[in-house]
Design a protein around this motif. Structure first.
Motif, PDB file in Angstrom:
ATOM      1  N   SER A   1       0.532  -1.317   0.202  1.00  0.00           N
ATOM      2  CA  SER A   1      -0.207  -0.200   0.113  1.00  0.00           C
ATOM      3  C   SER A   1       1.061   1.231  -0.042  1.00  0.00           C
ATOM      4  CB  SER A   1      -1.334   0.024   1.400  1.00  0.00           C
ATOM      5  OG  SER A   1      -0.475   0.342   2.350  1.00  0.00           O
ATOM      6  N   LEU A   2       2.305   1.239   0.840  1.00  0.00           N
ATOM      7  CA  LEU A   2       2.766   2.249   0.594  1.00  0.00           C
ATOM      8  C   LEU A   2       4.119   2.108  -0.478  1.00  0.00           C
ATOM      9  CD1 LEU A   2       3.859   4.685   2.528  1.00  0.00           C
ATOM     10  CD2 LEU A   2       5.644   2.677   2.750  1.00  0.00           C
ATOM     11  N   GLY A   3       3.730   1.204  -0.901  1.00  0.00           N
ATOM     12  CA  GLY A   3       4.917   0.745  -2.110  1.00  0.00           C
ATOM     13  C   GLY A   3       4.427   0.769  -3.140  1.00  0.00           C
ATOM     14  N   ALA A   4       3.395   0.827  -3.700  1.00  0.00           N
ATOM     15  CA  ALA A   4       2.773   1.118  -4.203  1.00  0.00           C
ATOM     16  C   ALA A   4       2.632   2.935  -4.856  1.00  0.00           C
ATOM     17  CB  ALA A   4       1.406   0.346  -4.415  1.00  0.00           C
ATOM     18  N   LYS A   5       2.887   3.223  -4.109  1.00  0.00           N
ATOM     19  CA  LYS A   5       2.517   5.525  -4.611  1.00  0.00           C
ATOM     20  C   LYS A   5       4.075   5.653  -5.089  1.00  0.00           C
ATOM     21  CE  LYS A   5      -0.326   6.139  -0.495  1.00  0.00           C
ATOM     22  NZ  LYS A   5      -0.875   6.621   0.592  1.00  0.00           N
ATOM     23  N   VAL A   6       4.971   4.586  -4.123  1.00  0.00           N
ATOM     24  CA  VAL A   6       6.086   3.992  -5.676  1.00  0.00           C
ATOM     25  C   VAL A   6       6.663   3.748  -6.350  1.00  0.00           C
ATOM     26  CG1 VAL A   6       8.941   4.614  -4.270  1.00  0.00           C
ATOM     27  CG2 VAL A   6       7.349   5.218  -2.829  1.00  0.00           C
ATOM     28  N   LEU A   7       6.509   2.374  -6.325  1.00  0.00           N
ATOM     29  CA  LEU A   7       7.265   1.386  -7.287  1.00  0.00           C
ATOM     30  C   LEU A   7       5.777   0.318  -7.993  1.00  0.00           C
ATOM     31  CD1 LEU A   7      10.905  -0.253  -5.969  1.00  0.00           C
ATOM     32  CD2 LEU A   7       9.842   0.887  -7.815  1.00  0.00           C
ATOM     33  N   HIS A   8       6.069   0.202  -8.903  1.00  0.00           N
ATOM     34  CA  HIS A   8       5.478  -1.031  -8.940  1.00  0.00           C
ATOM     35  C   HIS A   8       5.488  -2.164  -8.322  1.00  0.00           C
ATOM     36  CE1 HIS A   8       3.246  -2.976 -12.765  1.00  0.00           C
ATOM     37  NE2 HIS A   8       2.258  -3.079 -12.165  1.00  0.00           N
ATOM     38  N   ILE A   9       4.529  -2.785  -8.289  1.00  0.00           N
ATOM     39  CA  ILE A   9       4.817  -3.729  -6.876  1.00  0.00           C
ATOM     40  C   ILE A   9       5.383  -4.899  -8.575  1.00  0.00           C
ATOM     41  CG2 ILE A   9       3.478  -5.961  -5.876  1.00  0.00           C
ATOM     42  CD1 ILE A   9       5.138  -3.391  -4.514  1.00  0.00           C
ATOM     43  N   ARG A  10       5.139  -4.932  -9.237  1.00  0.00           N
ATOM     44  CA  ARG A  10       5.384  -6.194 -10.298  1.00  0.00           C
ATOM     45  C   ARG A  10       6.620  -5.709 -10.609  1.00  0.00           C
ATOM     46  NH1 ARG A  10       1.570  -7.206 -14.999  1.00  0.00           N
ATOM     47  NH2 ARG A  10       0.680  -7.970 -13.688  1.00  0.00           N
ATOM     48  N   SER A  11       7.048  -4.404 -10.651  1.00  0.00           N
ATOM     49  CA  SER A  11       8.470  -4.380 -11.282  1.00  0.00           C
ATOM     50  C   SER A  11       9.113  -4.742  -9.353  1.00  0.00           C
ATOM     51  CB  SER A  11       9.070  -2.787 -10.905  1.00  0.00           C
ATOM     52  OG  SER A  11       8.754  -2.012  -9.977  1.00  0.00           O
ATOM     53  N   VAL A  12       8.898  -5.282  -8.010  1.00  0.00           N
ATOM     54  CA  VAL A  12       9.601  -5.307  -7.234  1.00  0.00           C
ATOM     55  C   VAL A  12       9.632  -6.787  -7.193  1.00  0.00           C
ATOM     56  CG1 VAL A  12       9.617  -5.108  -5.033  1.00  0.00           C
ATOM     57  CG2 VAL A  12       9.046  -3.565  -5.697  1.00  0.00           C
ATOM     58  N   GLU A  13       8.857  -7.904  -7.488  1.00  0.00           N
ATOM     59  CA  GLU A  13       9.062  -8.832  -7.981  1.00  0.00           C
ATOM     60  C   GLU A  13       9.806  -9.131  -8.678  1.00  0.00           C
ATOM     61  OE1 GLU A  13       3.878  -9.774  -7.325  1.00  0.00           O
ATOM     62  OE2 GLU A  13       4.794 -10.154  -9.062  1.00  0.00           O
ATOM     63  N   PHE A  14       9.878  -8.778  -9.837  1.00  0.00           N
ATOM     64  CA  PHE A  14      11.155  -8.719 -11.013  1.00  0.00           C
ATOM     65  C   PHE A  14      12.021  -8.295 -10.326  1.00  0.00           C
ATOM     66  CE2 PHE A  14      12.355  -9.338 -15.312  1.00  0.00           C
ATOM     67  CZ  PHE A  14      11.125  -9.684 -15.597  1.00  0.00           C
ATOM     68  N   ALA A  15      12.713  -7.366  -9.686  1.00  0.00           N
ATOM     69  CA  ALA A  15      13.816  -7.259  -9.173  1.00  0.00           C
ATOM     70  C   ALA A  15      14.368  -8.208  -8.092  1.00  0.00           C
ATOM     71  CB  ALA A  15      13.982  -5.893  -8.231  1.00  0.00           C
ATOM     72  N   LEU A  16      13.649  -8.645  -7.371  1.00  0.00           N
ATOM     73  CA  LEU A  16      13.291 -10.198  -6.495  1.00  0.00           C
ATOM     74  C   LEU A  16      13.622 -10.946  -7.046  1.00  0.00           C
ATOM     75  CD1 LEU A  16      13.165 -10.877  -3.472  1.00  0.00           C
ATOM     76  CD2 LEU A  16      11.310 -11.363  -3.527  1.00  0.00           C
TER      77      LEU A  16
END
Lengths: 406, 406
Positions: free
Chosen positions: A205-220
């Motif tokens: 909920s916080l992250g979505a304002k900063v980063l697209h969540i799917r991009s974080v999954e991709f980074a991981l």
């Protein structure tokens, strides 16, 4: 010499003046000898205007054609940045999704990246070009244009960084990093120097304002280091780190909240095998995501069943459950839109007990009633009254020692 | 069952309401059992807005990137029309230049079509789709986006019609056909039912307002029948016919004029071999097109040399010739921007003599002085004072029997 991928969001390219500023920032990094790949969003507001335009043509615009339309937004900014760099005498070339070989599945408007060929990007980098790639877009195996869903340019950037084995993927946005809480709610929120991908995902909920969540999954998944920072100043941002590099991490990294959910309760449901399927199948069929579920067993072979759905789907879900209640003989269906979910997230929780207890005590001390609880390995979430969400964030922020030192 | 290619210009797709009208017209033709391919321009004004935007980024925008930017205009209308047709329950799919395999040379902003693969268009037609193609755009052999220059969507349409061996290429525009003269100048102008490609090419100044000249060259070369008509009414338009089908054609088909030229005269040029090269080489090097040239031999081994250039290049050409005059020892350089070229065109001239004489007599009777003359097999052009151009058109229109019957 490093390969640096930089992504600039819609507010960072909102007008010619800002695009010029982006060009200067990119040029500076290029002058330092780095290989530069730049991913752009559409100008702020453009995607919404295009959706509005499509809405004038059709009540429910064909998704293939909507993607063709929306892809023009990033095509525009990519061309504008490349021509700006060229006019500054830097070698630059724009590439669209298909030219950058961003291959996705067929799911128009919300496609997932399957592969990035990136041979053209590499060829252009070898010729010492600054490569400007239109974010948010790709093509499916048949060459149809697809888009990656709102915020998808972040995912474009991380995926291209992964394909190029870039040293870092810098995400430039209108906030200057990831905070321990929303600074608009909690004045004592601190900017985090580092955060793990896992925490970032849980702080959706916080992250979505900063980063697209799917991009974080991709980074991981692809082990990409992401660096979030502001395009409007030179301040250090937040490094989103993959893996367990930092042993001295705090127990709790952030407090988040969300008001995007609503609660539905079925009272006095007959407690029989298969009853849960009867309640949740029609919800799944309507493609409504259920987040939290609790079940309170009552006397007399009856049970109360409560769950949350996105607030946008609340009315639809309520209608469905009223029909279900009739069929299965439940006594009553109650709905409540005035709820919020408050979460405490931290990768350090894995090795520290007592976080949940501290959270419950802290909320109780402020007379904030908890009506639902869910947990993951690194997150504890409580549903509270909507009007008490901000208060809950502030008291938890203080209780877990996150307040900025004055 | 016929293959019909229809092209709609910028005013025909200027807003959602007009795009809906285009959709209805296309659907009607589809319902009659025809295979439909639709080529679209950008919404009226959009290309100019994009050029203005590019101008804010760079004084002289990189042409490759300008083409990437401009291509969004037709991408937008193609997507909007396809989604409108889909919402009306017609099978439709949009294709961009590269998807329609429109292969051009590398000349950004003014590329020429080299080849049209059209396999994707054919595949889509076989599946009974209405295929909507973004006009004006293609890709070069390396996959870079190119555009075909102003009015290029006409050429896209004719080229695609040629590749598909379409029965007809219908060009829908904001005028309802080709007239014997500009109706704004000559109130008695008549709409022509038919005109030959050759005449259309010679009537460039008139034709260019209706059809992109390059598209007529393409139609001539590839034997495509072009039908020009209005998208705002159901009136019959003008058929642009290839070859000599109609034996009873009139001697003269139309009277045109152009105010886009200016005249330069070099007085008392030494009449020596090689002098013409010295005068025209620097003009050619500056990529300025020379249209008409006349040379008047004077006494004493001197000559006067007069030629016309596009008005937009007048100042540049004048500066060049002033330098040339010094080098070669010419006495004086004169310039005149206030000229117009009036032309009489007709394929029937080939077999009828006396047209030139009639033209000169007619202009003389009105005291209109002729300062330069040029001819082709089917056209005679005279340069006259700019302010007398409209009068010249009207008297010639009457003299050659073109006036509409009341």
């Amino acid at each position: 010499m490093a390969i640096i991928v930089q992504k600039f969001g819609g507010t960072s390219v909102a007008n010619p003046e800002r695009i010029r500023n982006v060009a200067k920032r990119v040029a500076k990094n290029f002058d330092q000898g780095n290989d530069m790949v730049v991913i752009l969003s559409a100008m702020a507001g453009v995607t919404d205007s295009l959706i509005h335009l499509a809405g004038q043509m059709a009540d429910s615009p064909d998704r293939r054609e909507l993607d063709v339309l929306l892809a023009t937004g990033e095509q525009t900014t990519a061309a504008l940045l490349a021509m700006t760099l060229k006019s500054m005498n830097y070698p630059a070339v724009s590439l669209l999704g298909y030219q950058a070989e961003v291959v996705t599945d067929h799911n128009y408007s919300n496609a997932r990246i399957l592969d990035i060929g990136a041979s053209r990007i590499k060829e252009m980098l070898e010729k010492r070009n600054i490569v400007v790639v239109a974010g948010f877009q790709g093509t499916d195996a048949e060459g149809n244009i697809t888009t990656l869903g709102r915020g998808g340019s972040d995912t474009s950037a991380v995926a291209i960084a992964a394909a190029l084995k870039a040293n870092v993927c810098e995400i430039y946005t209108d906030v200057d990093g990831v905070y321990t809480a929303d600074p608009n709610v909690c004045s004592k929120a601190r900017k985090l120097d580092k955060i793990s991908c896992e925490e970032m995902l849980e702080m959706a909920s916080l992250g979505a304002k900063v980063l697209h969540i799917r991009s974080v999954e991709f980074a991981l998944k692809h082990n990409v280091t992401v660096y979030v920072r502001s395009s409007f100043n030179e301040e250090e941002g937040t490094m989103v780190i993959n893996g367990d590099h930092d042993m001295e991490r705090p127990v709790v990294s952030g407090i988040t909240y969300s008001k995007n959910e609503a609660r539905i309760t079925l009272k006095k449901v007959p407690d029989q095998p298969g009853i849960a399927a009867k309640i949740f199948s029609p919800i799944a069929d309507a493609k409504i995501n259920v987040d939290m579920i609790i079940q309170n067993t009552r006397a007399e072979g009856q049970t109360d069943l409560t769950f949350t759905v996105p607030k946008t789907e609340f009315k639809k879900a309520l209608d469905i459950e009223r029909k279900v209640a009739e069929q299965i003989g439940a006594e009553q269906v109650l709905g409540d839109e005035n709820i919020a979910k408050v979460s405490v997230t931290g990768i350090g929780m894995k090795s520290h007990s007592g976080v949940a207890l501290k959270m419950f005590d802290c909320l109780a001390a402020e007379n904030i009633n908890i009506t639902m609880i869910s947990t993951s390995e690194i997150r504890i979430s409580c549903v509270v009254e909507e009007k008490k969400a901000e208060l809950a964030v502030r008291v938890l922020h203080t209780a877990f020692g996150l307040d900025r030192e004055e």
